[in-house]
Design a protein around this motif. Sequence first.
Motif, PDB file in Angstrom:
ATOM      1  N   ALA A   1       0.945  -1.261  -0.178  1.00  0.00           N
ATOM      2  CA  ALA A   1       0.195   0.153  -0.202  1.00  0.00           C
ATOM      3  C   ALA A   1       0.405   1.159   0.434  1.00  0.00           C
ATOM      4  CB  ALA A   1      -1.074   0.010   1.244  1.00  0.00           C
TER       5      ALA A   1
ATOM      6  N   GLY B   1       2.190   6.946  -2.653  1.00  0.00           N
ATOM      7  CA  GLY B   1       3.073   7.248  -3.505  1.00  0.00           C
ATOM      8  C   GLY B   1       4.948   6.359  -3.872  1.00  0.00           C
TER       9      GLY B   1
ATOM     10  N   ILE C   1       3.119  11.531   3.578  1.00  0.00           N
ATOM     11  CA  ILE C   1       3.409  11.381   5.174  1.00  0.00           C
ATOM     12  C   ILE C   1       1.812  11.494   5.389  1.00  0.00           C
ATOM     13  CG2 ILE C   1       5.204  11.836   5.811  1.00  0.00           C
ATOM     14  CD1 ILE C   1       4.449  14.547   6.899  1.00  0.00           C
TER      15      ILE C   1
ATOM     16  N   ILE D   1      -1.335   9.987   6.843  1.00  0.00           N
ATOM     17  CA  ILE D   1      -1.046   8.502   7.674  1.00  0.00           C
ATOM     18  C   ILE D   1      -1.475   8.898   9.004  1.00  0.00           C
ATOM     19  CG2 ILE D   1       0.151   6.857   7.967  1.00  0.00           C
ATOM     20  CD1 ILE D   1       2.013   6.809   5.390  1.00  0.00           C
TER      21      ILE D   1
END
Length: 425
Positions: A140, A143, A306, A308
Amino acid sequence: MSSSLQCIDCAQQYPLNRVIYACERCGGLLDVAHDFAASTGKITRELFDERLGALDFPYNSGVWRFKELVYPDIEDAHIVSRGEGNTNLYELPRLAASVGVDSFMLKHEGENPTGSFKDRGMTSGLSHAKGLGMTRVACASTGNTSASMASYAALAGMQGIIFLQNTAIALGKLAQGIAYGGTCLQINADFDRNMALVRQVAERLGIYVLNSINPFRLEGQKSILFEALQQMRWQAPDWVIVPGGNLGNSSAFGKALLEMHTVGLIDRLPRLAIVQAEGANPLYRHYASGFRGFQPVKADTIATAIKIGDPVNLQKAIRALEWTGGVVEQVSDQQIMDAKALIDGAGIGCEPASACSLAGARKLVERGIIKRGDTVLGILTGHVLKDPAATIGYHADELPGITAQRRNPMLRAEDDLEQIVALLA
Ligand code: F0G
């Protein structure tokens, strides 16, 4: 020398060829643990300095130059390498002045073959996959991991399967995954959900996962600091500053520093500063609460790399902070983009997430945590070409919620000599 997989919580050990990403006994994260005692006196500054400038495989790589610290027992025939690493370390007096310290260095991991630090973890992770006989690998990604995995999988003749989130993939990264022949799967879910999905799908279909939950990835990423310290003639800086998303790099840095200290390559540990975007700050919040009751967040930031909210390497990052007397900082999207414009305008260039290093350094100086006389090493994680939309949007002052403080506006003219001369006079 012997290495094994070892749980960071209960110390349970497993052989290296077991395909597991968490401890079967307690669910803890796994380390690749090396027995350095057996190689006392053999892992030296001189060994690595002699290999500098090597033309031949595998020591031409800035990862495999440090093979004894990365994956001592790997067979050369399994190594899939693009000669990654060997990135520049820039000493930047003007940026130092803007941060408020006497010495500020940036190591540019965007100078890797696919334009991000991920190549260092991909060469170690994918080489291990090759040794295991894997033919399909997956991740996952926001990018960069996917761009890197697609490239290295193609090189090794494997199928690379990419789980991409529904929105917010920077254009350069998306283009790379497709171009390198990755199987690109855009899923209507955010990164954190995709991370869970890829693990389940991989288990069902026998595919090897190359996210940073895979400890072999982190072994390669340690070489960012091995190489930086070598470039600094093995003199440790006071601070190492790194952006934090899934916290793989932060975790790798903690392990790298401890191991360099253990084998005697450096004689003191720098402090680690992990910098998150305000909109994707689960580690920052956890740190600020004294590490009580971790709560994931719903992530949102212009630094899509980032974006996340539930980092898989949380426990390893906390360990890295403990080992190094580290700190966590957060910065706003405005601060990220202004810092990026400063780095770009210095001629160096980076993608938005990378600019956390400079924005965070500046904030830590303002708060008196980093002192003016400290030496500071910041890591730039990705190349300026990764996210052209963010760069152009900033300089056009068209980014929602951001007022560009360091615009380089486009000048426009008709096909008219006098008008052009007047513009430039
Ligand atoms: N900077 C860039 C440019 C990144 O691509 C990433 C992570 C990070 C920083 C954060 O590193 O996850 O080790 O804390 N990108 C991942 C990806 C998640 O899928 O490419 P981390």
